[in-house]
Write a protein that holds these residues in place. Structure first.
Motif, PDB file in Angstrom:
ATOM      1  N   TYR A 142     -20.795 -36.773 -45.158  1.00 38.13           N
ATOM      2  CA  TYR A 142     -19.799 -35.690 -45.067  1.00 38.13           C
ATOM      3  C   TYR A 142     -18.371 -36.239 -45.050  1.00 38.13           C
ATOM      4  N   THR A 143     -18.207 -37.451 -44.500  1.00 37.52           N
ATOM      5  CA  THR A 143     -16.846 -37.979 -44.383  1.00 37.52           C
ATOM      6  C   THR A 143     -16.240 -38.352 -45.734  1.00 37.52           C
ATOM      7  N   PHE A 144     -17.052 -38.351 -46.804  1.00 40.16           N
ATOM      8  CA  PHE A 144     -16.512 -38.751 -48.118  1.00 40.16           C
ATOM      9  C   PHE A 144     -16.209 -37.575 -49.029  1.00 40.16           C
ATOM     10  N   ILE A 145     -16.429 -36.391 -48.584  1.00 38.14           N
ATOM     11  CA  ILE A 145     -16.338 -35.259 -49.517  1.00 38.14           C
ATOM     12  C   ILE A 145     -14.912 -34.961 -49.962  1.00 38.14           C
ATOM     13  N   ASP A 146     -13.910 -35.538 -49.272  1.00 35.27           N
ATOM     14  CA  ASP A 146     -12.539 -35.311 -49.737  1.00 35.27           C
ATOM     15  C   ASP A 146     -12.187 -36.222 -50.909  1.00 35.27           C
ATOM     16  N   ARG A 147     -12.949 -37.326 -51.046  1.00 38.49           N
ATOM     17  CA  ARG A 147     -12.623 -38.293 -52.102  1.00 38.49           C
ATOM     18  C   ARG A 147     -13.619 -38.278 -53.258  1.00 38.49           C
ATOM     19  N   CYS A 148     -14.863 -37.921 -52.982  1.00 35.34           N
ATOM     20  CA  CYS A 148     -15.931 -38.039 -53.978  1.00 35.34           C
ATOM     21  C   CYS A 148     -16.774 -36.763 -54.025  1.00 35.34           C
ATOM     22  N   LYS A 150     -13.972 -38.348 -57.888  1.00 38.22           N
ATOM     23  CA  LYS A 150     -13.347 -37.104 -58.307  1.00 38.22           C
ATOM     24  C   LYS A 150     -12.262 -37.387 -59.348  1.00 38.22           C
ATOM     25  N   ILE A 151     -11.621 -38.583 -59.216  1.00 44.29           N
ATOM     26  CA  ILE A 151     -10.607 -38.978 -60.205  1.00 44.29           C
ATOM     27  C   ILE A 151     -11.140 -40.228 -60.915  1.00 44.29           C
ATOM     28  N   PRO A 152     -11.577 -40.092 -62.131  1.00 38.03           N
ATOM     29  CA  PRO A 152     -12.172 -41.242 -62.853  1.00 38.03           C
ATOM     30  C   PRO A 152     -11.204 -42.436 -62.890  1.00 38.03           C
ATOM     31  N   GLY A 153     -11.813 -43.658 -62.758  1.00 35.51           N
ATOM     32  CA  GLY A 153     -11.052 -44.896 -62.860  1.00 35.51           C
ATOM     33  C   GLY A 153     -10.385 -45.325 -61.569  1.00 35.51           C
ATOM     34  N   LYS A 154     -10.490 -44.553 -60.530  1.00 37.28           N
ATOM     35  CA  LYS A 154      -9.795 -44.897 -59.280  1.00 37.28           C
ATOM     36  C   LYS A 154     -10.755 -45.394 -58.199  1.00 37.28           C
ATOM     37  N   LEU A 179     -24.133 -49.994 -58.303  1.00 37.78           N
ATOM     38  CA  LEU A 179     -22.779 -49.657 -58.734  1.00 37.78           C
ATOM     39  C   LEU A 179     -22.771 -49.327 -60.216  1.00 37.78           C
ATOM     40  N   ALA A 180     -22.008 -48.340 -60.592  1.00 29.50           N
ATOM     41  CA  ALA A 180     -21.798 -47.984 -61.988  1.00 29.50           C
ATOM     42  C   ALA A 180     -20.356 -47.488 -62.094  1.00 29.50           C
ATOM     43  N   PRO A 181     -19.770 -47.385 -63.252  1.00 32.02           N
ATOM     44  CA  PRO A 181     -18.397 -46.879 -63.364  1.00 32.02           C
ATOM     45  C   PRO A 181     -18.283 -45.488 -62.721  1.00 32.02           C
ATOM     46  N   ASP A 182     -17.383 -45.391 -61.790  1.00 33.39           N
ATOM     47  CA  ASP A 182     -17.120 -44.119 -61.082  1.00 33.39           C
ATOM     48  C   ASP A 182     -18.350 -43.570 -60.348  1.00 33.39           C
ATOM     49  N   ARG A 183     -19.282 -44.449 -59.993  1.00 37.91           N
ATOM     50  CA  ARG A 183     -20.490 -43.979 -59.298  1.00 37.91           C
ATOM     51  C   ARG A 183     -21.037 -45.071 -58.384  1.00 37.91           C
ATOM     52  N   VAL A 184     -21.426 -44.666 -57.159  1.00 38.92           N
ATOM     53  CA  VAL A 184     -22.031 -45.594 -56.196  1.00 38.92           C
ATOM     54  C   VAL A 184     -23.264 -44.924 -55.607  1.00 38.92           C
TER      55      VAL A 184
END
Lengths: 346, 152
Positions: free
Chosen positions: B32-38, B57-61, B8-13
């Motif tokens: 593929y199921t995550f491409i709408d969020r990340c 895609k949206i930092p901090g969220k 885990l890292a800020p805004d990254r998994v």
């Protein structure tokens, strides 16, 4: 390879056929219909009960073909049963002359085929709705007949043959090639262009619809050439019921003829001279019926002239409709000289 | 507790998966199921391992721990679906073949004449005439016929 039989040889080899007139009514109203007396037809064909039809079928076993015809045979609910009887009696070729509209129901068409019907002669007179329905004078008849052709085409793999009959008139004569291509595209095996009998409505409306034989023959010869130029060496199209002296320019293969057949009419309805009647009266279950030969109509309604005796086709020719000659005369019909024997080698 | 295969890292998994444990298509499907969020990246992660790397895609969220668990669940789900599809392949083929009348050759079988006798419903059976086609011309068009014979 043996050469094809000539038209004269084909005519000489005809085998007996029996027509069974069962359509008391028709659902079309064709402008050229030779059965103009619809009341008379109703009386005659209504009398062809299942019992009488069975008698006819039994009496004519061994005929090459039995054809259900006159009026519109598919208006008779018993038709599938009559077909099954014909098959049970051993008829090899069981056919129908129909406008094909009822065949638009595939289950109905399949029912006839399962009962034993194995050849369909479907009447269609144009490749467009306007042309066809202008002649049948019946709304929706084009769509239904075309759909009927489609049904029979689906049955061909069960041994069914699909032929069409197009009655040639002034209106469709310029469209022979279009009609042929349209019908062959629908899976039709043989496209027959029938020249009108100059009787019935074709006589009534003769001036409006009946082309000269010479015009028909010339148009058909051009049509054959166009089909051959398009790569089809042998058009599966045949011109029928036109004096052979008028069709010398047509490839022999494409010259057709009216089949030799006989049928039975009610004695009260048959158009038969009194002199012929005693020998044609039927007995037993056929009581009330008279045997009628195709030649009877020819003798009554066609003519020849003295010059015909010198024509190559005299022996094979049935003559020319009197009603045609009344309008157009003999001028275009010239006897064809007899073939000269091949010179012997000395 | 964070899975040892997860970074885990800020805004990254980053989730590492054993290649031998999951079909490649299951890993692709899950990612593929995550491409709408990340933003999604697939990469090798040493011998015999793949990595699914997700970046917000949206930092901090981004809730990295929950997202990593979701990735692993999805990989299992995709692998299970693939196994079901494989196990049921013959049955599926048989059902589809039946529906389309297929023969053993794989080509659609031609209907028998008895098949053709049956219309789509009773209204189209062999003896029926729902459009009244078998009616005589006079009966169907009686009004016009009563006016007399038509001309050409």
């Amino acid at each position: 390879m043996a050469s094809d039989p000539t038209i004269v040889e084909r005519l000489a080899r005809q085998t007996p056929r029996v027509h069974v007139s069962i359509g008391a009514v028709c659902n079309n109203n064709c402008i050229f219909c030779m059965e103009e007396d619809r009341d008379g037809r109703y009386v005659n064909n209504s009398a062809m009960t299942a019992e009488r039809v069975r008698w006819i079928l039994e009496q004519n076993r061994g005929a090459e073909e039995v054809c259900f015809t006159s009026g519109e045979p598919t208006t008779r609910p018993e038709l599938p049963d009559l077909v099954a009887q014909a098959r049970a009696l051993g008829y090899g070729r069981i056919s129908i002359m129909t406008n094909g509209r009822r065949l638009s129901s595939l289950p109905y068409a399949a029912g006839l085929a399962k009962a034993g019907m194995n050849r369909f002669y479907v009447s269609i007179h144009g490749h467009t709705k306007k042309l066809h329905e202008g002649l049948t004078r019946t709304p929706e008849s084009f769509e239904q007949t075309v759909k009927g052709l489609g049904s029979v085409a689906k049955l061909k793999r069960f041994g069914v043959e699909l032929h069409t009959s197009t009655v040639v008139t002034d209106r469709n004569l310029p469209h022979l090639l279009d009609i042929y291509r349209f019908l062959r595209g629908l899976g039709v095996d043989q496209v027959v262009f029938n020249v009108m009998q100059a009787n019935g409505r074709a006589d009534t409306y003769f001036e409006q619809i009946f082309p000269r034989y010479s015009e028909i023959a010339a148009a058909f010869a051009r049509f054959c050439q166009e089909v051959q130029d398009g790569g089809e060496e042998r058009p599966m199209a045949f011109l029928v019921d036109i004096p052979l002296c008028a069709t010398e320019a047509i490839p022999d293969f494409n010259r057709g003829y009216v089949e030799s057949y006989h049928h039975f009419d009610l004695a009260t309805q048959a158009l038969l001279p009194e002199t012929h009647r005693p020998e044609r009266v039927q007995e037993g279950k056929g009581s009330g019926l008279l045997l009628v030969l195709r030649e009877d109509l020819d003798r009554a309604e066609r003519e020849k002239r003295a010059e015909c005796a010198s024509c190559r086709y005299d022996g094979a020719c049935s003559g020319v409709w009197s009603n045609y000659l009344k309008r157009y005369g003999w001028d275009e019909l010239v006897p064809v000289p007899a073939l000269q024997p091949a010179p012997s080698r000395g | 507790m964070i899975d040892p295969g997860t970074t885990l890292a800020p805004d990254r998994v980053e989730v590492r998966l054993e290649e031998a444990a999951f079909p490649r298509d299951a890993v692709y499907g899950a990612a593929y199921t995550f491409i709408d969020r990340c933003y999604v990246r697939l990469d090798r992660a040493g011998d015999g391992h793949l990595a699914i790397v997700l970046r917000a895609k949206i930092p901090g969220k981004m809730n990295g721990e929950a997202l990593a668990a979701e990735v692993r669940d999805e990989v299992f789900a995709q692998a299970f679906r693939l196994r079901l599809a494989e196990d049921g392949r013959e049955l599926t083929a048989a059902i589809v073949a039946g529906a389309f009348g297929a023969g053993g050759s794989g080509e659609p079988a031609e209907p028998s004449i008895d098949d053709l006798l049956a219309g789509p419903d009773d209204a189209f059976s062999a003896g029926s005439d729902p459009l009244g086609i078998a009616q005589s011309w006079e009966e169907k068009y009686a009004k016009k016929a009563a006016k007399g014979e038509q001309g050409p």
